[in-house]
Scaffold this motif. Structure first.
Motif, short mmCIF file in Angstrom:
data_model
loop_
_atom_site.label_atom_id
_atom_site.label_comp_id
_atom_site.label_asym_id
_atom_site.label_seq_id
_atom_site.Cartn_x
_atom_site.Cartn_y
_atom_site.Cartn_z
N ARG A 40 0.82 -1.21 0.00
CA ARG A 40 0.00 0.00 0.00
C ARG A 40 0.85 1.25 0.00
NH1 ARG A 40 -4.26 -0.76 4.76
NH2 ARG A 40 -2.58 -2.05 5.60
N ALA A 41 2.07 1.14 0.50
CA ALA A 41 2.99 2.28 0.47
C ALA A 41 4.41 1.76 0.56
CB ALA A 41 2.70 3.24 1.62
N ARG A 42 5.30 2.43 -0.16
CA ARG A 42 6.73 2.12 -0.09
C ARG A 42 7.46 3.41 0.27
NH1 ARG A 42 8.01 -2.94 -1.90
NH2 ARG A 42 6.42 -3.98 -3.17
N ASP A 56 6.80 5.91 -2.84
CA ASP A 56 5.75 6.91 -2.64
C ASP A 56 6.23 8.14 -1.90
OD1 ASP A 56 3.36 5.34 -3.65
OD2 ASP A 56 4.15 3.96 -2.15
N VAL A 57 7.34 8.02 -1.17
CA VAL A 57 7.85 9.12 -0.36
C VAL A 57 9.29 8.80 0.02
CG1 VAL A 57 7.00 8.09 1.81
CG2 VAL A 57 7.37 10.56 1.70
N LEU A 59 8.74 13.17 -5.88
CA LEU A 59 8.25 12.50 -4.68
C LEU A 59 8.32 13.46 -3.49
CD1 LEU A 59 9.98 8.99 -4.88
CD2 LEU A 59 7.59 9.54 -5.36
N SER A 104 5.72 10.34 6.91
CA SER A 104 5.92 9.75 5.59
C SER A 104 4.63 9.15 5.06
CB SER A 104 7.01 8.67 5.65
OG SER A 104 8.26 9.22 5.98
N ALA A 141 2.70 10.25 1.70
CA ALA A 141 2.52 9.24 0.66
C ALA A 141 1.05 9.04 0.30
CB ALA A 141 3.12 7.92 1.12
N ALA A 154 -1.10 7.73 2.33
CA ALA A 154 -1.48 6.45 2.94
C ALA A 154 -1.92 6.63 4.39
CB ALA A 154 -0.32 5.46 2.85
#
Length: 266
Positions: A15-17, A90-91, A122, A241, A245, A247
């Motif tokens: 869902r997020a990196r 994502d961030v 980003l 973060s 992102a 998220a």
């Protein structure tokens, strides 16, 4: 009819990196951020040489300031951000605290403006700017800053100045009275020290600064027993973060790591 076989999780779905830049010999930021994160939020590290650390994470009892400043000077940190940003992240987060102390608020802004040019669009954050956002989200004005024992009094004072520049009332700050060795700091010892040395200052919130200090394990018990919010370097870096992102919806899944995960940046 044969039932379709279950495909085990292979780590590709996320869902997020989050990409995090860390000192070359420090495993703390990645370890703590991954421990806090839900399974499908993944932390990816990039390493930059930090002249105050030796192989195995060894440091001098008090780190000199010149390597702190050098860590965020071009070209190496710029390259680390550029390489992370080439991945499908994502961030990007800077897992380093003391550089903001040395640079001050204006110097830190210049740093992130420069790093932003390498981030390929980003969002990018760092520990201290995330902490400022966290204090604001919690409505905390009176803060105490607990620094690692390897920060000297001058560096701690620069940190107090940094947060004061952001309009916060620093009611107490200083290096914690624990052994100046990453491997010897335990959640129990850190928690006991904060209860003894910090609680009487009656802050709205306490920041355990320094991404290399083992700290996220103290958050829940301290918040239950003491009348202040607890922020730590890697906890607040993950929180900020995730919001950057897009998220933030995963935050309710993060429990046992403080009231910070119940609020959103203002």
């Amino acid at each position: 009819m044969t039932e379709p076989s279950r495909v085990p999780d292979d780590g590709w779905r996320a869902r997020a990196r989050i990409g995090v830049v860390v000192p070359h010999a420090d495993v703390g930021p990645e370890s703590e951020m991954q421990a806090l994160a839900p399974r499908d939020v993944v932390i990816h590290g990039s390493r930059v040489h930090f002249g105050a650390m030796r192989a195995g994470g060894e440091m001098d009892p008090k780190i000199p300031h010149a390597p702190v400043r050098a860590f965020v000077e071009p070209p190496h940190v710029d390259t680390a951000v550029d390489l992370l940003a080439a991945a499908p992240l994502d961030v990007i987060a800077l897992g380093f605290t003391s550089s903001a102390y040395v640079l001050g608020a204006a110097g830190e802004k210049d740093l992130f403006d420069r790093l932003g040019e390498h981030a390929r669009g980003l969002p990018i954050t760092g520990t201290t700017r995330a902490a400022v956002a966290g204090f604001a989200a919690l409505g905390a004005r009176r803060i105490a800053v607990v620094n690692p024992p390897w920060f000297d009094d001058e560096l701690s004072g620069l940190g107090a100045d940094y947060f004061a520049e952001h309009g916060l009332d620093v009611v107490q700050h200083g290096p914690c009275g624990l052994p100046s060795d990453q491997k010897l700091i335990t959640p129990g010892a850190l928690s006991d020290w904060i209860r003894t040395a910090v609680a009487r200052a009656e802050p709205d919130a306490v920041l355990v600064a320094g991404n290399g200090i083992r700290a996220v394990g103290v958050i829940d018990a301290l918040e239950r027993d003491c009348d202040f919010a607890v922020l730590t370097a890697n906890q607040v870096l993950l929180w900020h973060s995730l919001h950057l992102a897009g998220a933030g919806h995963v935050l309710p899944e993060i429990t046992d790591y403080g009231r910070l995960f119940t609020v959103t940046p203002t």
